[in-house]
Structures are given as structure tokens and as C-alpha cells.
Enzyme design. Structure first.
Site, PDB file in Angstrom:
ATOM      1  N   ARG A  23       1.031  -1.456  -0.203  1.00  0.00           N
ATOM      2  CA  ARG A  23       0.132   0.006  -0.423  1.00  0.00           C
ATOM      3  C   ARG A  23       0.841   0.869   0.172  1.00  0.00           C
ATOM      4  O   ARG A  23       2.364   1.114   0.504  1.00  0.00           O
ATOM      5  CB  ARG A  23      -0.901  -0.107   1.065  1.00  0.00           C
ATOM      6  CG  ARG A  23      -2.311  -1.133   0.587  1.00  0.00           C
ATOM      7  CD  ARG A  23      -3.244  -0.515   2.262  1.00  0.00           C
ATOM      8  NE  ARG A  23      -2.868  -1.673   3.624  1.00  0.00           N
ATOM      9  CZ  ARG A  23      -1.205  -0.457   4.590  1.00  0.00           C
ATOM     10  NH1 ARG A  23      -2.158   0.381   4.373  1.00  0.00           N
ATOM     11  NH2 ARG A  23      -1.233  -1.387   5.479  1.00  0.00           N
ATOM     12  N   TYR A  55      -1.222  -3.031  -6.595  1.00  0.00           N
ATOM     13  CA  TYR A  55      -1.308  -3.374  -5.535  1.00  0.00           C
ATOM     14  C   TYR A  55      -2.228  -3.819  -4.762  1.00  0.00           C
ATOM     15  O   TYR A  55      -3.437  -3.108  -4.994  1.00  0.00           O
ATOM     16  CB  TYR A  55       0.197  -3.453  -4.768  1.00  0.00           C
ATOM     17  CG  TYR A  55       0.198  -3.713  -3.240  1.00  0.00           C
ATOM     18  CD1 TYR A  55       0.503  -4.969  -2.737  1.00  0.00           C
ATOM     19  CD2 TYR A  55      -0.433  -3.474  -2.117  1.00  0.00           C
ATOM     20  CE1 TYR A  55       0.338  -5.718  -1.923  1.00  0.00           C
ATOM     21  CE2 TYR A  55      -0.712  -3.646  -0.839  1.00  0.00           C
ATOM     22  CZ  TYR A  55      -0.406  -5.360  -0.758  1.00  0.00           C
ATOM     23  OH  TYR A  55      -1.158  -5.891   0.447  1.00  0.00           O
ATOM     24  N   LYS A 107     -10.131  -2.743   1.353  1.00  0.00           N
ATOM     25  CA  LYS A 107      -9.481  -1.648   1.879  1.00  0.00           C
ATOM     26  C   LYS A 107     -10.712  -0.163   2.280  1.00  0.00           C
ATOM     27  O   LYS A 107     -11.016   0.584   2.866  1.00  0.00           O
ATOM     28  CB  LYS A 107      -8.324  -1.038   2.557  1.00  0.00           C
ATOM     29  CG  LYS A 107      -7.308  -2.814   3.178  1.00  0.00           C
ATOM     30  CD  LYS A 107      -8.009  -2.759   4.684  1.00  0.00           C
ATOM     31  CE  LYS A 107      -7.561  -3.784   5.810  1.00  0.00           C
ATOM     32  NZ  LYS A 107      -6.275  -4.632   4.771  1.00  0.00           N
ATOM     33  N   HIS A 164     -10.645  -2.946  11.326  1.00  0.00           N
ATOM     34  CA  HIS A 164      -9.677  -3.632  10.643  1.00  0.00           C
ATOM     35  C   HIS A 164     -10.218  -5.790  11.844  1.00  0.00           C
ATOM     36  O   HIS A 164      -9.018  -5.028  12.955  1.00  0.00           O
ATOM     37  CB  HIS A 164      -8.719  -3.073  11.254  1.00  0.00           C
ATOM     38  CG  HIS A 164      -7.734  -3.924   9.999  1.00  0.00           C
ATOM     39  ND1 HIS A 164      -6.291  -2.908  10.340  1.00  0.00           N
ATOM     40  CD2 HIS A 164      -7.477  -5.125   8.910  1.00  0.00           C
ATOM     41  CE1 HIS A 164      -5.977  -3.868   9.178  1.00  0.00           C
ATOM     42  NE2 HIS A 164      -6.152  -4.566   9.207  1.00  0.00           N
ATOM     43  N   SER A 211      -1.888  -4.117  10.089  1.00  0.00           N
ATOM     44  CA  SER A 211      -0.913  -4.750   8.751  1.00  0.00           C
ATOM     45  C   SER A 211      -0.328  -5.566   9.266  1.00  0.00           C
ATOM     46  O   SER A 211       0.969  -5.227   9.546  1.00  0.00           O
ATOM     47  CB  SER A 211      -1.131  -4.104   7.866  1.00  0.00           C
ATOM     48  OG  SER A 211      -2.366  -3.688   7.421  1.00  0.00           O
ATOM     49  N   CYS A 269      -0.386  -8.162  11.439  1.00  0.00           N
ATOM     50  CA  CYS A 269       0.738  -7.972  13.050  1.00  0.00           C
ATOM     51  C   CYS A 269      -0.613 -10.145  14.028  1.00  0.00           C
ATOM     52  O   CYS A 269      -0.431  -9.743  14.763  1.00  0.00           O
ATOM     53  CB  CYS A 269       0.570  -7.252  13.893  1.00  0.00           C
ATOM     54  SG  CYS A 269       1.397  -5.487  13.406  1.00  0.00           S
ATOM     55  N   ASP A 305     -10.004  -9.784   8.503  1.00  0.00           N
ATOM     56  CA  ASP A 305      -9.302  -8.697   8.320  1.00  0.00           C
ATOM     57  C   ASP A 305     -10.460  -8.033   8.749  1.00  0.00           C
ATOM     58  O   ASP A 305      -9.836  -6.564   9.111  1.00  0.00           O
ATOM     59  CB  ASP A 305      -8.778  -8.673   6.534  1.00  0.00           C
ATOM     60  CG  ASP A 305      -8.035  -7.467   6.500  1.00  0.00           C
ATOM     61  OD1 ASP A 305      -6.888  -7.608   7.487  1.00  0.00           O
ATOM     62  OD2 ASP A 305      -7.944  -7.095   5.660  1.00  0.00           O
ATOM     63  N   ARG A 351       1.592 -12.265  -0.608  1.00  0.00           N
ATOM     64  CA  ARG A 351       0.760 -12.309  -0.221  1.00  0.00           C
ATOM     65  C   ARG A 351      -0.249 -13.715  -1.033  1.00  0.00           C
ATOM     66  O   ARG A 351       0.379 -13.413  -2.525  1.00  0.00           O
ATOM     67  CB  ARG A 351      -0.317 -11.370  -0.328  1.00  0.00           C
ATOM     68  CG  ARG A 351      -0.056 -10.162   0.218  1.00  0.00           C
ATOM     69  CD  ARG A 351      -0.261  -9.717   1.167  1.00  0.00           C
ATOM     70  NE  ARG A 351      -0.616  -8.759   2.624  1.00  0.00           N
ATOM     71  CZ  ARG A 351      -0.762  -8.666   3.504  1.00  0.00           C
ATOM     72  NH1 ARG A 351      -2.196  -8.548   3.880  1.00  0.00           N
ATOM     73  NH2 ARG A 351      -0.588  -7.454   4.141  1.00  0.00           N
TER      74      ARG A 351
HETATM   75  P1  GTP Z   1      -2.544  -8.066   7.016  1.00  0.00           P
HETATM   76  O1  GTP Z   1      -3.051  -9.243   6.293  1.00  0.00           O
HETATM   77  O2  GTP Z   1      -1.430  -7.209   7.327  1.00  0.00           O
HETATM   78  O3  GTP Z   1      -3.987  -7.538   7.530  1.00  0.00           O
HETATM   79  O4  GTP Z   1      -1.949  -8.796   8.654  1.00  0.00           O
HETATM   80  P2  GTP Z   1      -2.465  -9.350   9.996  1.00  0.00           P
HETATM   81  O5  GTP Z   1      -2.711  -8.945  10.615  1.00  0.00           O
HETATM   82  O6  GTP Z   1      -3.626 -11.168   9.325  1.00  0.00           O
HETATM   83  O7  GTP Z   1      -1.016 -11.371   9.768  1.00  0.00           O
HETATM   84  P3  GTP Z   1      -1.184 -12.660   9.869  1.00  0.00           P
HETATM   85  O8  GTP Z   1      -2.111 -13.284  10.301  1.00  0.00           O
HETATM   86  O9  GTP Z   1      -1.276 -12.541   8.548  1.00  0.00           O
HETATM   87  O10 GTP Z   1       0.383 -12.270  10.465  1.00  0.00           O
HETATM   88  C1  GTP Z   1       1.719 -11.463  10.041  1.00  0.00           C
HETATM   89  C2  GTP Z   1       3.071 -12.106  10.288  1.00  0.00           C
HETATM   90  O11 GTP Z   1       3.182 -12.038  11.870  1.00  0.00           O
HETATM   91  C3  GTP Z   1       3.300 -13.158   9.559  1.00  0.00           C
HETATM   92  O12 GTP Z   1       4.306 -13.430   9.588  1.00  0.00           O
HETATM   93  C4  GTP Z   1       3.513 -13.677  10.725  1.00  0.00           C
HETATM   94  O13 GTP Z   1       3.575 -15.347  11.257  1.00  0.00           O
HETATM   95  C5  GTP Z   1       3.263 -13.807  11.721  1.00  0.00           C
HETATM   96  N1  GTP Z   1       2.328 -13.990  13.391  1.00  0.00           N
HETATM   97  C6  GTP Z   1       1.482 -14.108  13.060  1.00  0.00           C
HETATM   98  N2  GTP Z   1       1.259 -14.141  15.022  1.00  0.00           N
HETATM   99  C7  GTP Z   1       2.445 -14.416  15.284  1.00  0.00           C
HETATM  100  C8  GTP Z   1       2.396 -14.100  16.244  1.00  0.00           C
HETATM  101  O14 GTP Z   1       0.998 -15.063  17.488  1.00  0.00           O
HETATM  102  N3  GTP Z   1       3.634 -15.057  17.576  1.00  0.00           N
HETATM  103  C9  GTP Z   1       4.887 -14.699  16.470  1.00  0.00           C
HETATM  104  N4  GTP Z   1       5.505 -14.330  16.774  1.00  0.00           N
HETATM  105  N5  GTP Z   1       4.104 -14.152  15.093  1.00  0.00           N
HETATM  106  C10 GTP Z   1       3.035 -13.801  14.674  1.00  0.00           C
HETATM  107  C1  SPV Z   2      -3.781  -4.262   5.357  1.00  0.00           C
HETATM  108  O1  SPV Z   2      -2.049  -4.385   5.050  1.00  0.00           O
HETATM  109  O2  SPV Z   2      -4.260  -4.389   6.353  1.00  0.00           O
HETATM  110  C2  SPV Z   2      -4.027  -6.277   4.666  1.00  0.00           C
HETATM  111  C3  SPV Z   2      -2.653  -5.883   3.118  1.00  0.00           C
HETATM  112  O3  SPV Z   2      -4.603  -6.507   4.890  1.00  0.00           O
HETATM  113  S1  SPV Z   2      -4.037  -4.679   2.079  1.00  0.00           S
HETATM  114  O4  SPV Z   2      -4.766  -5.148   1.493  1.00  0.00           O
HETATM  115  O5  SPV Z   2      -3.448  -4.587   1.490  1.00  0.00           O
HETATM  116  O6  SPV Z   2      -4.572  -3.910   3.154  1.00  0.00           O
HETATM  117 MN    MN Z   3      -5.290  -5.795   6.971  1.00  0.00          MN
END
Ligand code: GTP
Ligand code: SPV
Ligand code: MN
Length: 627
Positions: A89, A239, A248, A268, A291, A293, A316, A410
Site C-alpha cells: 500500500r 497491489y 480496504k 480492521h 497490518s 500483526c 481482516d 501475499r
Molecule cells: P494483514 O493481512 O496485513 O492485515 O496482516 P495480519 O494482521 O492478518 O497478520 P498475519 O496473521 O498475516 O501475520 C503477519 C506475520 O506475523 C506473519 O509472518 C506471521 O507468521 C506472524 N505472526 C502471526 N501471529 C504470530 C504470533 O502469535 N507470534 C509470532 N511471533 N508471530 C506471529
Molecule cells: C493490510 O495491509 O492490512 C492488508 C493487506 O490486509 S491490504 O489489502 O493491502 O491492505
Molecule cells: Mn489487513
């Protein structure tokens, strides 16, 4: 019946309809399409119907052009490499456009650069819109009818996306409900739809050197939102967050404005259901983390203890509304997952891995010579001798510096394929939400979990969410950034008013969710995570659920909220966990943290900051000082 307007015919000029029946579109849609056809000048119009044939046709076209190819290890999985300049983004070029500046952004203190939303005046926006002149020359314009949320749910909303990118079309088909039925629904209902325009900004003949067959226009990127007109205009980037406009742009920024007006919430947040194996009782939680996290991971976690069955509703975005009895119901407006690849594997998130074994698109990942995907985290699941091509197309060897996959690579996969998708994930009424959970990447100071004293206190906790920066946007480095409510990049209107809106929900007959804060990312002196995370996070959710059920014996008061009483979180079989350190509240840390939060909100939200939040901050400061 549905004759074409004379004006519309003139505007369409001689642009042919490559597929579909223009007459069949509702009049408002005809006018919208005609307006942009006249400006963007595509070579033809393709009206999408969401069918499988359509996907097959588009995929073939993309394969021929070399923009995408099959990952032959799986069934209908495809890999795409973007221009390396178009991988995340672009927050610096993402704008909300309203007549009145302060409808969009708060009154920051003099001399302060606001970070909570970006406002652009209609005049300035108009300059950016000039870039659409002829921007689709030589390209196809796809008209995509879609629903966010199950078609026909009172919580759902309709959109129409116009795009010159067939990659975007393929992703939209996964992430939203693309269907001909949308036209019927529009005709039968109020006819309202969110207008979504997207162009890669690369008319033919192409002026700019195209890399990876990925046309884009990084210099002229513009992601503009017009909430008063319920319109989005996106230019120059393909993207996901910039181009899959149902996500979003619509489901958070535009829907946020609609939600404020209509008294609901567009957040979110993931939504998950946890069923207690002993009692059979199911509790639904919604969690907001910035994001990258951990939302996707938490939404479909595999419990490390047998007490619960977890099922995923969304990963999400959550749209939530109080019903007439005051119970908050939430739906996942999306139809797919657009998830972070690195870190995802059969140990951390087997359900995500199993979801994307077919019908999925992988963007900016690495590839193995035998037609598999590869990214950081898959080392143990990949043949150590197989040749790997990195996301840039170069040969890549394990252990060499640099990443095989882009950190923000992704997967795009249909949510319905998730092995633990909730049977009610498409329920028109949604699911009842018992708790909100906030969190972020907080390496120091912040305990594993704590609970707000009240709704107001919880809103303050949400307003002070911070996290280490991640690769989901254009930021470099690992600095701790404020990301209030995990919504900083997605705010559709003045953040002070947004907080007012949240506070205003505290009224009869509303049964408010309890609010919690979690942190999976605290590190010890060696920089190692103190908490195993992933499937073990269910242990924390168990504590949260017991609190929702009113168990007073497991919490103790602290200056920042209720903490778990020692031993009240099930740590069986976890090995060495340092409870004291995991839950410690270093006084110097929290003293400077609260001061920094007060300063931040005062500078950034100024006179728009609700008095209730100022009061909550002041009381919390006092509690910390007196501890
Ligand atoms: P967006 O799609 O960007 O909104 O991200 P999200 O909040 O869905 O995050 P996602 O679950 O994809 O996790 C992002 C990164 O954090 C990945 O590399 C995961 O492996 C890592 N991660 C997720 N949960 C944990 C956790 O409980 N502990 C640790 N150490 N890493 C984590
Ligand atoms: C985020 O960045 O929180 C995502 C990916 O879930 S995007 O759709 O690019 O915002
Ligand atoms: Mn997100």
C-alpha cells in the site's frame, strides 16, 4: 425494459462491448460506466458475470502474456510477479477527499504534521483525476459487479469496480462476491452502489518500461476516496490494498463513513468462534491488530490445548451492527483471504496453508523448480535440494543474504476453502460478538494480555494502539508507530469523530463487548519472543472467554487494566514461561508511555479529542504514578 440512455450511447461512442449485455445494467450503472469510458478510452468493455468460464478465459489471456503462470504442484494455483516498485500500500498517496478538511482529519496542533488520515481538496483531487484521460487506451475495461457481504444480507453493500487489470479482476473474484445477481439486487433494492474505478495507468502504446509484464505507474499513484459520492478512484498501482477496491478502500474507508452515519461499525478486525468442548458454548471474538500483526493467524488458529474448537468467520475486516435486542452482530464482508505469506507454514498456520492449495493466486513469492511456492518460513517443508527462483526471478540459494519472497508477498484464496471456516460465515444476520481485542507488535513493556475497566477505558486503549512498522505499507525499519484502533491507514473520517462514534455506542439497549489488549511479541533480553504465540494464543483467549463469562476470581487490578491472576492462564506443557516478566509493568516504561500517548493524541487530534478520552488518559496517568 432496460433501454440504454441516449446520452449514454453517445458517451460510449464506438467502444464495443466485448462481453455481456450493456442493456441489462441498471441505469445508474450505465451512466457510471459511460462516464469513465468516455474519459479512459478503453478499446472495449467486458461486463463480468463471475462465472468459471470467465476466470478461465482471463487466466489464459494472462498466461499467454506471461504475467502469470501455473504452479503445477497444485490445482489451479498461479504465481504473479509484480513490478518491484509496486509491492505494498502507498499510504503517502492515499487520500480522502471532502469539501471540508476537518470532516476528514482532526485539528492537529499548529506546526504538527497529521498522521491520522490524509485530506485532499476537491480541486487538488481533480488534478489527479486528469491522469485518467486516455489511461486505458488499447486496454480492456472490465466492469465487475460485486457484493461485500452475502448478497441480500441487510449488513451487505454493493459495489461496481471498473478496472483495466485482469489480475485485479481475478483477485476481486476471490476476495468479493462477483456475480450477475448483483444487477438484480440493485434493481430490486435502493439502487445504491459504491463506485470503484481502478487503472494501472499504463495506456498503450506503453511509454514506461514494463517489468515482469506488470504495467503500473508508480510516479502517478493516486488512491482517492470521495465518501460523499461513495466513490473511489485508484490510479497507477495493482497491489492488493490499492487495487482490490472492495477491500480496504470500500470495506473500511468508505464503509467507515457509511457506518458512522448509520450507527454501525466497519473495523480492521478478524472474527472467530471458539466452542468450549466441555459445555458446547460458542463465543465469538473480534480482534484488531495493525497490518501484518497476526489477524489471519489468530482467526484460524489451531489450538494447542484440547479445550476449544476454533472456527474462522473472517480474517481482516468486520462489519458490525447492534440488533434490536442490543446484541452486536458481525459479518465478514469479504469472500477470500489476502494473507501475508512469509511466516505461514504447516506449524504456524496449517489452516491457511490448506486453504491455498487450490484456486489461489500468489503474488511476489519465490518458486521451486518443481512448481511449488516458497517463502521464508517454508524451509522445513521444502526439499533442501530443489532449485529456488526468488520473487525477482533470480536464482536463490538457502542461506544467501536477502529474502526469497518479498516480505509483503501475499496469497489470495477463497475463504470457503478454509478447513475450519465457520458454517455461519455467510449467515446474513452475522454472529454475536462478545469481546473486542486490540494488539500490536510491542517488544517491550506490554504484558501478554490485559482487560479494560470499562467501555470508555477500552476505547482509550484502542486509541493508543501502537506497533512496530511492518512491510504491509511503504515504511522501512522497525520503529514503533501509533496505529490507533489498527485503523490509522484506513480511517475514512476525522479520528476524533470516530472516537465519538465509538463512545456513543454506550447506550441502551446495547450490550457492549468487553475490551482486551494482547501482545504476542514481547521479547526477553536476548531479543527472543517470550511467548510461543500462534496455536498457544488460545490459552489467552480461554482467559478472555472466562472473563466474558464473568469469572472474577482470575483477574487482578493494575494501573492499566485487569491482569490475569498468577496461574489463571493454562500454561500446561509449555515448558519455561516467565510469568513475572511476561506480565510485568515496568513503571518507567508506563510512565513515559502514558505521557507519550497523551502528547500524541493532543497533538494529533487536538480539539476533536473527546473529553471522555482525555479523562481516561488522565486517570490512567494518575493510577500509574500512584502505583
Ligand atoms: P494483514 O493481512 O496485513 O492485515 O496482516 P495480519 O494482521 O492478518 O497478520 P498475519 O496473521 O498475516 O501475520 C503477519 C506475520 O506475523 C506473519 O509472518 C506471521 O507468521 C506472524 N505472526 C502471526 N501471529 C504470530 C504470533 O502469535 N507470534 C509470532 N511471533 N508471530 C506471529
Ligand atoms: C493490510 O495491509 O492490512 C492488508 C493487506 O490486509 S491490504 O489489502 O493491502 O491492505
Ligand atoms: Mn489487513
Amino acid at each position: 425494459f432496460y433501454e440504454v440512455h441516449e446520452v449514454v450511447v453517445r458517451k460510449l461512442g464506438h467502444v464495443p462491448i466485448a462481453k455481456g449485455d450493456f442493456h441489462y445494467l441498471p441505469k445508474k450503472v450505465q451512466r457510471y460506466v459511460a462516464k469513465w469510458v468516455q474519459i479512459c478510452k478503453p478499446r472495449a468493455i467486458y461486463i463480468c458475470d463471475g462465472s468459471q468460464d470467465e476466470a478461465t478465459e482471463v487466466i489464459h489471456k494472462l498466461e499467454e502474456r506471461g504475467m502469470l503462470h501455473k504452479l503445477k504442484k497444485y490445482q489451479d494455483n498461479y504465481i504473479v510477479r509484480t513490478d518491484p516498485a509496486d509491492v505494498a500500500r502507498v499510504e503517502s498517496k492515499t487520500w480522502m477527499c471532502t469539501e471540508q478538511k476537518y470532516d476528514t482529519v482532526p485539528h492537529v496542533q499548529p506546526g504538527v504534521v497529521g498522521i491520522l488520515g490524509k485530506w485532499i481538496s476537491p480541486d487538488e483531487a481533480a488534478e489527479h483525476l486528469e491522469n485518467y484521460d486516455g489511461c486505458m487506451a488499447g486496454r480492456m475495461l472490465y466492469v465487475i459487479p460485486f457484493s461485500m457481504g452475502p448478497i441480500g444480507s441487510p449488513l451487505s453493500k454493493i459495489g461496481v469496480e471498473l478496472t483495466d487489470s485482469n489480475y485485479v479482476l481475478l483477485c476481486m473474484r476471490v476476495m468479493a462476491r462477483v456475480s450477475n445477481d448483483v444487477w438484480h439486487f440493485l434493481r430490486e433494492g435502493d439502487g445504491e452502489f459504491v463506485r470503484c474505478l481502478h487503472s494501472m495507468g499504463c495506456p498503450r502504446p506503453v511509454q514506461r518500461k514494463t517489468i515482469n509484464h506488470w504495467p503500473c505507474n508508480p510516479e502517478k499513484v493516486f488512491i482517492g476516496h470521495f465518501p460523499d459520492k461513495r466513490e473511489i478512484c485508484s490510479f497507477g498501482s495493482g497491489y492488493g490494498g490499492n487495487s482490490i477496491l472492495g477491500k480496504k478502500c470500500f470495506a473500511l474507508r468508505i464503509a467507515g463513513c457509511i457506518a458512522r452515519d448509520e450507527g454501525w461499525l466497519a473495523e480492521h478486525m478478524l472474527i472467530m468462534g471458539l466452542t468450549n468442548e466441555k459445555t458446547g458454548k460458542e463465543t465469538f471474538l473480534a480482534a484488531a491488530f495493525p497490518s501484518a500483526c497476526g489477524k489471519t493467524n489468530m482467526a484460524m488458529l489451531t489450538p494447542s490445548i484440547p479445550d476449544y474448537t476454533v472456527r474462522c468467520v473472517g480474517d481482516d475486516i468486520a462489519w458490525m451492527r447492534f440488533d434490536k435486542d442490543g446484541v452486536l452482530h458481525g459479518i465478514n464482508p469479504e469472500a477470500g483471504f489476502f494473507g501475508v505469506c512469509p511466516g505461514t507454514n504447516m506449524k504456524t498456520n496449517p489452516n491457511a496453508m490448506l486453504t491455498c492449495m487450490k484456486n489461489s493466486i500468489f503474488t511476489n513469492v519465490a518458486e521451486t523448480a518443481d512448481g511449488g511456492f516458497f517463502w521464508e518460513g517454508l524451509e522445513d517443508e521444502t526439499d533442501p535440494h530443489v532449485t529456488i527462483t526468488d520473487w525477482l526471478g533470480n536464482n536463490w540459494r538457502r542461506g544467501q543474504p536477502g529474502k526469497a519472497a518479498h516480505p509483503n508477498s501475499r496469497f489470495t484464496c477463497p475463504a470457503g476453502q478454509c478447513p475450519i471456516i465457520h458454517p455461519k460465515w455467510e449467515d446474513k444476520k452475522g454472529v454475536p460478538i462478545s469481546a473486542f481485542i486490540f494488539g500490536g507488535r510491542r517488544p517491550t513493556g506490554v504484558p501478554l494480555v490485559y482487560e479494560a475497566f470499562s467501555w470508555r477505558h477500552g476505547v482509550m486503549i484502542g486509541a493508543t494502539v501502537k506497533s512496530e512498522a511492518t512491510a504491509a505499507a511503504e515504511f522501512a525499519g522497525k520503529s514503533i508507530m501509533h496505529d490507533p484502533m489498527a485503523m490509522r491507514p484506513f480511517l475514512g473520517y476525522n479520528f476524533g469523530k470516530y472516537l465519538d462514534h465509538w463512545l456513543s455506542l454506550e447506550k441502551p439497549p446495547h450490550k457492549l463487548p468487553k475490551i482486551f489488549h494482547v501482545n504476542w511479541f514481547r521479547v526477553d533480553e536476548e531479543g527472543q519472543f517470550m511467548w510461543p504465540g500462534f496455536g498457544d494464543n488460545v490459552r489467552v483467549l480461554d482467559w478472555i472467554i472466562r472473563r466474558c463469562e464473568g469469572d472474577d476470581s482470575i483477574a487482578i487490578k493494575s494501573p492499566i487494566g485487569y491482569l490475569p491472576k498468577k496461574g489463571s492462564i493454562n500454561m500446561d506443557g509449555l515448558g519455561k514461561i516467565n510469568w513475572e516478566e511476561l506480565f510485568s509493568l515496568p513503571k518507567h516504561y508506563w510512565t513515559s508511555d502514558i505521557e507519550e500517548n497523551i502528547r500524541f493524541l493532543d497533538l494529533q487530534v487536538g480539539e476533536d479529542l473527546p473529553q471522555a478520552i482525555r479523562d481516561e488518559l488522565a486517570v490512567q496517568k494518575k493510577r500509574i504514578e500512584e502505583e
